[in-house]
Design a protein around this motif. Sequence first.
Motif, PDB file in Angstrom:
ATOM      1  N   ALA A 141       0.864  -1.396  -0.063  1.00  0.00           N
ATOM      2  CA  ALA A 141       0.228  -0.119  -0.100  1.00  0.00           C
ATOM      3  C   ALA A 141       1.023   1.073   0.209  1.00  0.00           C
ATOM      4  N   LEU A 142       2.000   1.172   0.693  1.00  0.00           N
ATOM      5  CA  LEU A 142       3.062   2.283   0.836  1.00  0.00           C
ATOM      6  C   LEU A 142       3.750   2.613  -0.601  1.00  0.00           C
ATOM      7  N   ASN A 143       3.989   1.621  -1.334  1.00  0.00           N
ATOM      8  CA  ASN A 143       4.561   1.922  -2.502  1.00  0.00           C
ATOM      9  C   ASN A 143       3.350   2.319  -3.684  1.00  0.00           C
ATOM     10  N   ASN A 144       2.139   1.950  -3.507  1.00  0.00           N
ATOM     11  CA  ASN A 144       1.024   2.559  -4.575  1.00  0.00           C
ATOM     12  C   ASN A 144       0.464   3.796  -3.949  1.00  0.00           C
ATOM     13  N   ALA A 145       0.902   4.359  -2.641  1.00  0.00           N
ATOM     14  CA  ALA A 145       0.046   5.493  -2.042  1.00  0.00           C
ATOM     15  C   ALA A 145       0.786   6.793  -3.051  1.00  0.00           C
ATOM     16  N   GLN A 146      -0.149   7.487  -3.220  1.00  0.00           N
ATOM     17  CA  GLN A 146       0.180   8.870  -3.836  1.00  0.00           C
ATOM     18  C   GLN A 146      -0.796   9.980  -3.147  1.00  0.00           C
ATOM     19  N   LEU A 147       0.030  10.929  -3.203  1.00  0.00           N
ATOM     20  CA  LEU A 147      -0.585  12.356  -2.699  1.00  0.00           C
ATOM     21  C   LEU A 147      -1.501  12.810  -3.677  1.00  0.00           C
ATOM     22  N   GLN A 148      -2.568  13.354  -3.189  1.00  0.00           N
ATOM     23  CA  GLN A 148      -3.780  13.940  -4.042  1.00  0.00           C
ATOM     24  C   GLN A 148      -3.702  15.530  -3.916  1.00  0.00           C
ATOM     25  N   ASP A 149      -3.806  16.225  -5.137  1.00  0.00           N
ATOM     26  CA  ASP A 149      -3.766  17.763  -4.950  1.00  0.00           C
ATOM     27  C   ASP A 149      -5.357  17.907  -5.507  1.00  0.00           C
ATOM     28  N   GLY A 150      -5.682  19.156  -5.515  1.00  0.00           N
ATOM     29  CA  GLY A 150      -6.845  19.717  -6.216  1.00  0.00           C
ATOM     30  C   GLY A 150      -7.188  21.276  -5.747  1.00  0.00           C
ATOM     31  N   TYR A 151      -8.117  21.837  -6.316  1.00  0.00           N
ATOM     32  CA  TYR A 151      -8.743  23.341  -5.895  1.00  0.00           C
ATOM     33  C   TYR A 151      -9.908  23.155  -5.158  1.00  0.00           C
ATOM     34  N   VAL A 152      -9.642  24.045  -4.022  1.00  0.00           N
ATOM     35  CA  VAL A 152     -10.595  24.166  -3.100  1.00  0.00           C
ATOM     36  C   VAL A 152     -11.351  25.744  -3.258  1.00  0.00           C
ATOM     37  N   PRO A 153     -12.427  25.781  -2.954  1.00  0.00           N
ATOM     38  CA  PRO A 153     -12.978  27.106  -2.929  1.00  0.00           C
ATOM     39  C   PRO A 153     -12.441  28.077  -1.854  1.00  0.00           C
ATOM     40  N   TYR A 154     -12.343  29.249  -1.944  1.00  0.00           N
ATOM     41  CA  TYR A 154     -11.879  30.064  -1.133  1.00  0.00           C
ATOM     42  C   TYR A 154     -12.729  31.285  -0.839  1.00  0.00           C
ATOM     43  N   PRO A 155     -13.237  31.851   0.220  1.00  0.00           N
ATOM     44  CA  PRO A 155     -14.028  33.085   0.365  1.00  0.00           C
ATOM     45  C   PRO A 155     -13.138  34.247   0.498  1.00  0.00           C
ATOM     46  N   TRP A 156     -12.764  34.658  -0.869  1.00  0.00           N
ATOM     47  CA  TRP A 156     -11.696  35.803  -0.947  1.00  0.00           C
ATOM     48  C   TRP A 156     -12.614  37.186  -0.667  1.00  0.00           C
TER      49      TRP A 156
END
Length: 457
Positions: A141-156
């Motif tokens: 599982a450690l070898n296959n684990a990948q960090l995920q990223d993305g966009y989240v809304p922000y109350p500008w």
Amino acid sequence: MERSQMSDGAGSVVAIECVGGSSKAEEWGGDVPQTGDVVEEIAIGGSPAVRAPFKGGRGGVQKLLHSAFKRRETSIAVRVRRGQEEAVELQACIVPHEAAGRRQYVLRSIHDPNYAVGFVDRSENECIALQGSRNSRVVCALNNAQLQDGYVPYPWEKKLSESLPMSNTSCFLSMLILPKALDPAASRYDSIEETLARANAWFNSSQASGVPIVFMNVQTEALLTKISGETASSTVNTGSLSDLSHLANASLYGFEDYHGVDIGVVKAVRLWYTPTAGEMPVEIRLREGDTKLGFAISRTDEGFIYISSVIDDENDNTVASTRSGIRYLYREATKASKLLVISRVANEKVLPWMVSSLGAVRCFDTVSLSQKLSLHRHALRPIVIHVLMWERPSSSAVARYKFTTRSSVPPPRPPPPVAELSESLAFGDASEMRLERDTAGSMSFRFHDFSLPSNWV
């Protein structure tokens, strides 16, 4: 017979592949299917269970999931085998797995939505190796684990209005210093080191004159311009690393674009600074009968506009500068050997912002600013100015010199005619002064032979 064929490692089976980990300890406690577990039975909705071996392997299972998803039957129960006898069951729902392509699905646990598994074709021996120990499954599982990223809304909008001292306005101030031109045609410039020295001298002189600012950062900034002739031939033809090394301290270099046009890059210096203790708003409210605001403005050599003097009468509370607290701030600044610098007028910056290639500081004109303040006085329109602070004011001082409330200010009268304003804006006898263009702006003027050393408003 089928079980014995699988156990000798010759057969291919459909196995579990973890595609989404969980933060719960149960994931590795043996109560949920894990990578390497062999799928024995699949039951979708109320349909009869489908048992191994599965026709088409993983592809056949994906077809079953796709058909069920189209029928809106997403509830699924999967029973897997771990080792020879241990069985584990997963209650999940069918969800699309877009990362794997069209018509690909994974199972997301009902009890822990973060935990998701897919299906993969593996040999029995591979599954046994993965099931060998808990540690091997964790390593897999450690070898296959990948960090995920993305966009989240922000109350500008909320952050801009609530988290800043002044809504939608930053406390970062800057000065752009262009390199000094060495000839009238501006084909040659001083080095970047000399430009940095000029930025340093401007900042040190500003502090020495009493402007309450502190250094933040300095950086080079590339500005594009067209070049031609000798300048182009000497800067564009940099064909080796040794030539490029000479550009490290150069203020001008160039390149040729796709259309054969020689483009020059001028390296300017941007100096970032900030007020020592922020900016303080001062609201000047006008009353009918105000004949003056009660303070004069001047400008430093570095381009900062500051309040150079105020009417200092302890008993005169009718002057706008006293009512608004400007007289108090001016006296405190004088005690601290600082200038009471005006940074904004009606939320518009009035700070210097550029030094030209000829060495002139681009800044605002005091005469035009005096005229604008006088127009506010004649129109009885309140105006807010911001001043640079050298220290945080105490709460008692703020309370004492708090701005006049709306209830104490009479309603504004209609503005006077333009002719009356023009007549009242005269600073003296026109025969005693002459006008000349000021380098601070094309529409501002400098008054010569003026009887007062500063512009009073």
